[in-house]
Design a protein around this motif. Structure first.
Motif, PDB file in Angstrom:
ATOM      1  N   GLY A  78      33.962  52.410  19.751  1.00  0.00           N
ATOM      2  CA  GLY A  78      33.231  52.367  20.428  1.00  0.00           C
ATOM      3  C   GLY A  78      33.883  51.212  21.788  1.00  0.00           C
ATOM      4  O   GLY A  78      33.116  50.062  22.324  1.00  0.00           O
ATOM      5  N   VAL A  79      35.164  50.538  21.867  1.00  0.00           N
ATOM      6  CA  VAL A  79      35.954  50.178  22.459  1.00  0.00           C
ATOM      7  C   VAL A  79      36.302  50.290  23.912  1.00  0.00           C
ATOM      8  O   VAL A  79      35.893  51.042  24.283  1.00  0.00           O
ATOM      9  CB  VAL A  79      37.480  49.758  22.207  1.00  0.00           C
ATOM     10  N   LYS A  80      35.947  48.943  23.995  1.00  0.00           N
ATOM     11  CA  LYS A  80      35.972  49.495  25.819  1.00  0.00           C
ATOM     12  C   LYS A  80      37.225  49.802  26.349  1.00  0.00           C
ATOM     13  O   LYS A  80      38.552  48.985  26.048  1.00  0.00           O
ATOM     14  CB  LYS A  80      36.132  47.183  26.616  1.00  0.00           C
ATOM     15  N   TRP A  81      37.854  50.767  27.220  1.00  0.00           N
ATOM     16  CA  TRP A  81      38.543  50.819  27.850  1.00  0.00           C
ATOM     17  C   TRP A  81      39.272  49.933  29.324  1.00  0.00           C
ATOM     18  O   TRP A  81      38.829  49.129  29.998  1.00  0.00           O
ATOM     19  CB  TRP A  81      38.730  52.460  28.707  1.00  0.00           C
ATOM     20  N   PRO A  82      40.645  49.995  29.816  1.00  0.00           N
ATOM     21  CA  PRO A  82      40.897  49.218  30.681  1.00  0.00           C
ATOM     22  C   PRO A  82      40.355  49.470  31.972  1.00  0.00           C
ATOM     23  O   PRO A  82      40.651  50.904  31.999  1.00  0.00           O
ATOM     24  CB  PRO A  82      42.572  49.160  30.732  1.00  0.00           C
ATOM     25  N   ARG A  83      40.334  48.620  33.461  1.00  0.00           N
ATOM     26  CA  ARG A  83      39.723  49.290  33.970  1.00  0.00           C
ATOM     27  C   ARG A  83      40.731  48.269  35.358  1.00  0.00           C
ATOM     28  O   ARG A  83      40.516  47.581  35.187  1.00  0.00           O
ATOM     29  CB  ARG A  83      38.851  48.954  34.301  1.00  0.00           C
ATOM     30  N   GLY A  84      40.443  49.238  35.892  1.00  0.00           N
ATOM     31  CA  GLY A  84      40.631  48.383  37.697  1.00  0.00           C
ATOM     32  C   GLY A  84      42.769  47.767  37.502  1.00  0.00           C
ATOM     33  O   GLY A  84      43.814  48.901  37.484  1.00  0.00           O
ATOM     34  N   ARG A  85      42.790  46.299  38.088  1.00  0.00           N
ATOM     35  CA  ARG A  85      43.806  46.246  37.765  1.00  0.00           C
ATOM     36  C   ARG A  85      45.130  46.434  36.380  1.00  0.00           C
ATOM     37  O   ARG A  85      45.552  46.269  36.299  1.00  0.00           O
ATOM     38  CB  ARG A  85      44.181  44.603  38.807  1.00  0.00           C
ATOM     39  N   ALA A  86      43.543  45.928  36.032  1.00  0.00           N
ATOM     40  CA  ALA A  86      44.096  45.875  34.140  1.00  0.00           C
ATOM     41  C   ALA A  86      44.647  47.244  33.685  1.00  0.00           C
ATOM     42  O   ALA A  86      45.529  47.243  33.392  1.00  0.00           O
ATOM     43  CB  ALA A  86      43.016  45.361  33.356  1.00  0.00           C
ATOM     44  N   ALA A  87      44.317  48.008  33.980  1.00  0.00           N
ATOM     45  CA  ALA A  87      44.426  49.810  33.629  1.00  0.00           C
ATOM     46  C   ALA A  87      45.679  49.655  34.378  1.00  0.00           C
ATOM     47  O   ALA A  87      46.985  50.065  33.826  1.00  0.00           O
ATOM     48  CB  ALA A  87      43.672  50.388  34.096  1.00  0.00           C
ATOM     49  N   LEU A  88      46.348  49.109  35.471  1.00  0.00           N
ATOM     50  CA  LEU A  88      47.589  49.360  36.792  1.00  0.00           C
ATOM     51  C   LEU A  88      48.558  48.851  36.273  1.00  0.00           C
ATOM     52  O   LEU A  88      49.225  49.473  35.657  1.00  0.00           O
ATOM     53  CB  LEU A  88      47.188  48.914  38.125  1.00  0.00           C
ATOM     54  N   HIS A  89      48.486  47.443  34.881  1.00  0.00           N
ATOM     55  CA  HIS A  89      49.593  46.532  34.842  1.00  0.00           C
ATOM     56  C   HIS A  89      49.992  46.993  33.554  1.00  0.00           C
ATOM     57  O   HIS A  89      50.938  47.485  33.218  1.00  0.00           O
ATOM     58  CB  HIS A  89      48.671  45.333  34.265  1.00  0.00           C
ATOM     59  N   LEU A  90      49.017  47.864  32.941  1.00  0.00           N
ATOM     60  CA  LEU A  90      49.118  48.846  30.984  1.00  0.00           C
ATOM     61  C   LEU A  90      50.025  49.422  31.851  1.00  0.00           C
ATOM     62  O   LEU A  90      51.058  49.830  31.233  1.00  0.00           O
ATOM     63  CB  LEU A  90      47.723  48.794  30.605  1.00  0.00           C
ATOM     64  N   ALA A  91      49.586  50.397  33.126  1.00  0.00           N
ATOM     65  CA  ALA A  91      50.496  51.891  33.265  1.00  0.00           C
ATOM     66  C   ALA A  91      52.198  51.467  33.528  1.00  0.00           C
ATOM     67  O   ALA A  91      52.568  52.354  33.179  1.00  0.00           O
ATOM     68  CB  ALA A  91      50.098  52.388  34.105  1.00  0.00           C
ATOM     69  N   VAL A  92      52.014  49.977  34.162  1.00  0.00           N
ATOM     70  CA  VAL A  92      53.586  50.290  34.680  1.00  0.00           C
ATOM     71  C   VAL A  92      54.406  49.420  33.210  1.00  0.00           C
ATOM     72  O   VAL A  92      55.518  50.223  32.951  1.00  0.00           O
ATOM     73  CB  VAL A  92      53.406  48.862  35.389  1.00  0.00           C
ATOM     74  N   SER A  93      53.818  48.906  31.490  1.00  0.00           N
ATOM     75  CA  SER A  93      54.458  48.325  30.715  1.00  0.00           C
ATOM     76  C   SER A  93      54.485  49.726  31.095  1.00  0.00           C
ATOM     77  O   SER A  93      55.336  49.864  29.173  1.00  0.00           O
ATOM     78  CB  SER A  93      53.375  47.082  30.411  1.00  0.00           C
ATOM     79  N   GLY A  94      53.308  50.274  30.151  1.00  0.00           N
ATOM     80  CA  GLY A  94      53.531  51.695  29.327  1.00  0.00           C
ATOM     81  C   GLY A  94      54.773  52.643  29.909  1.00  0.00           C
ATOM     82  O   GLY A  94      55.111  52.373  28.799  1.00  0.00           O
ATOM     83  N   LEU A  95      54.602  52.637  30.962  1.00  0.00           N
ATOM     84  CA  LEU A  95      56.106  52.973  31.636  1.00  0.00           C
ATOM     85  C   LEU A  95      57.146  53.081  30.835  1.00  0.00           C
ATOM     86  O   LEU A  95      58.074  53.955  30.903  1.00  0.00           O
ATOM     87  CB  LEU A  95      56.048  53.669  33.279  1.00  0.00           C
ATOM     88  N   LEU A  96      57.520  51.915  31.225  1.00  0.00           N
ATOM     89  CA  LEU A  96      58.671  51.355  31.181  1.00  0.00           C
ATOM     90  C   LEU A  96      58.915  51.135  29.072  1.00  0.00           C
ATOM     91  O   LEU A  96      59.900  51.241  28.750  1.00  0.00           O
ATOM     92  CB  LEU A  96      58.677  49.711  31.608  1.00  0.00           C
ATOM     93  N   VAL A  97      57.965  50.821  28.292  1.00  0.00           N
ATOM     94  CA  VAL A  97      58.176  50.259  27.362  1.00  0.00           C
ATOM     95  C   VAL A  97      58.229  51.488  26.567  1.00  0.00           C
ATOM     96  O   VAL A  97      58.825  51.275  24.970  1.00  0.00           O
ATOM     97  CB  VAL A  97      57.041  50.014  26.656  1.00  0.00           C
TER      98      VAL A  97
END
Length: 299
Positions: free
Chosen positions: A56-75
Motif C-alpha cells: 500500500g505505498v504511494k505511487w509517484p505523480r505529476g512532476r515527481a513521476a516525470l523526473h523519475l521517468a527521465v532518471s530511470g531511462l538513463l540509469v
C-alpha cells in the motif's frame, strides 16, 4: 556483533550486484540484448508493482513521476542497454564492469559542474588514477586479443556516462519516496520505451534455453528485485555508506567470477589496472577531514 550484522548485508549486496554483468554475459548469447532487457524490465516492473500494491505505498505523480521517468531511462534503459550490447558484441564482463566501475569517480568530478558541489583535489586525483587503470586494462585486452570490438568498448563508455548523468539527475530533481513504487515506475517506463523502439532495432530473437531462463530469472529476482530491496533495507538502517565504500570491489569480483565461469583471462597489466582503479575509487570515497575546531571558531 552489531558491526558485523551491519557490514554483512552491505557485503552481500555488493556481491549480488557484481553478478549483474555475469548474468548479462550468460544470457546475451541466447537473445538479442535489447529484447533481453525488454523482458527483464517487463517482469521486474510487474513484480515490484505487485509488491508496492501489496504494502500500500504511494505511487509517484505529476512532476515527481516525470523526473523519475527521465532518471530511470538513463540509469536503467540507457545504462543497461549499453552494457548488454557491449557484452553481446564480445566485450568481456570484467572489462565492462571495470569501465562501469569508474562511475563513482566520474560522478564526483561532474557533480561540481552540474550540481555546484565543490570537487576536492583528491577527487580529481582519483579520477585520473581511475582512468589510468581502465586504460591499462583496455590496452592489454586490445594487445592480447584481436577480438575486443572497439564499438563494444565505446558502448560501455556510453553506459558509464548514462548512469553518471542519471545519478546526477536523480540527485538534483528526484524527490525521495518509496523505493519500491519508484523503481516499479522506472521499470515500467523503460518497458514502454523499449517496447516501442526495440522491434525497429532488433529481430527480437530469444532462445528459451535453460541457460537463458536461469540468467533471466537471476537478473530479475536477484538483481532487479532482491538487490534493490536489500539496498532499500540498508538505507533504512543507515548502512548506505558501507555499501558505497565497498562498491569499488565490484569490477574485481566480476572479473574473478568471469574467470571461473567463462575462462576470461586477466594478465599482469590488467590486474595492475584493476588494482589502480579500485584504489582510486577507495581514495575518492574517503570522507573529507573535518576542519579543526579552532579554525571553525575563527571563521
Amino acid at each position: 556483533m552489531s558491526q558485523i550484522s551491519q557490514f554483512l548485508p552491505a557485503v552481500t549486496f555488493v556481491c549480488l550486484w557484481s553478478t549483474g554483468f555475469i548474468g548479462g554475459r550468460l544470457g546475451t548469447p541466447h537473445a538479442d540484448p535489447l529484447t533481453f532487457l525488454l523482458i527483464r524490465f517487463a517482469i521486474a516492473s510487474l513484480l515490484l508493482a505487485a509488491l508496492a500494491a501489496l504494502v500500500g505505498v504511494k505511487w509517484p505523480r505529476g512532476r515527481a513521476a516525470l523526473h523519475l521517468a527521465v532518471s530511470g531511462l538513463l540509469v536503467h534503459g540507457a545504462y543497461l542497454g549499453g552494457v548488454f550490447i557491449a557484452l553481446s558484441l564480445g566485450v568481456s564482463a570484467g572489462l565492462v564492469a571495470l569501465i562501469a566501475g569508474v562511475q563513482p569517480l566520474l560522478t564526483g568530478a561532474m557533480s561540481g559542474w552540474l550540481l555546484g558541489v565543490p570537487v576536492r583535489p583528491l577527487q580529481w586525483a582519483g579520477l585520473g588514477l581511475g582512468l589510468l587503470g581502465v586504460l591499462l586494462v583496455v590496452w592489454e585486452k586490445l594487445v592480447a586479443q584481436t577480438g575486443v570490438p572497439l564499438l563494444g568498448v565505446v558502448l560501455a563508455v556510453f553506459a558509464l556516462f548514462a548512469i553518471t548523468f542519471g545519478t546526477l539527475y536523480q540527485k538534483r530533481f528526484v524527490v525521495p519516496g518509496d523505493l519500491r513504487s519508484a523503481t516499479a515506475w522506472q521499470y515500467l517506463v523503460c518497458t514502454l520505451v523499449y517496447g516501442a523502439i526495440v522491434p525497429w532495432l532488433e529481430p527480437m530473437r530469444v532462445d528459451w534455453t535453460p541457460e537463458f531462463m536461469f540468467a533471466l530469472a537471476w537478473l530479475v529476482l536477484v538483481l532487479s528485485v532482491g538487490a534493490i530491496l536489500l539496498f532499500f533495507t540498508l538505507i533504512r538502517r543507515g548502512s548506505a555508506a558501507g555499501v558505497a565504500s565497498l562498491m569499488y570491489l565490484v569490477p574485481s569480483l566480476t572479473a574473478l567470477m568471469a574467470w571461473g565461469l567463462f575462462g576470461e583471462q586477466l594478465g599482469p597489466l590488467a590486474l595492475l589496472g584493476m588494482a589502480i582503479t579500485a584504489a582510486a575509487v577507495a581514495l575518492v570515497n574517503r570522507p573529507a577531514k573535518a576542519a579543526p575546531v579552532s579554525a571553525a571558531r575563527e571563521a
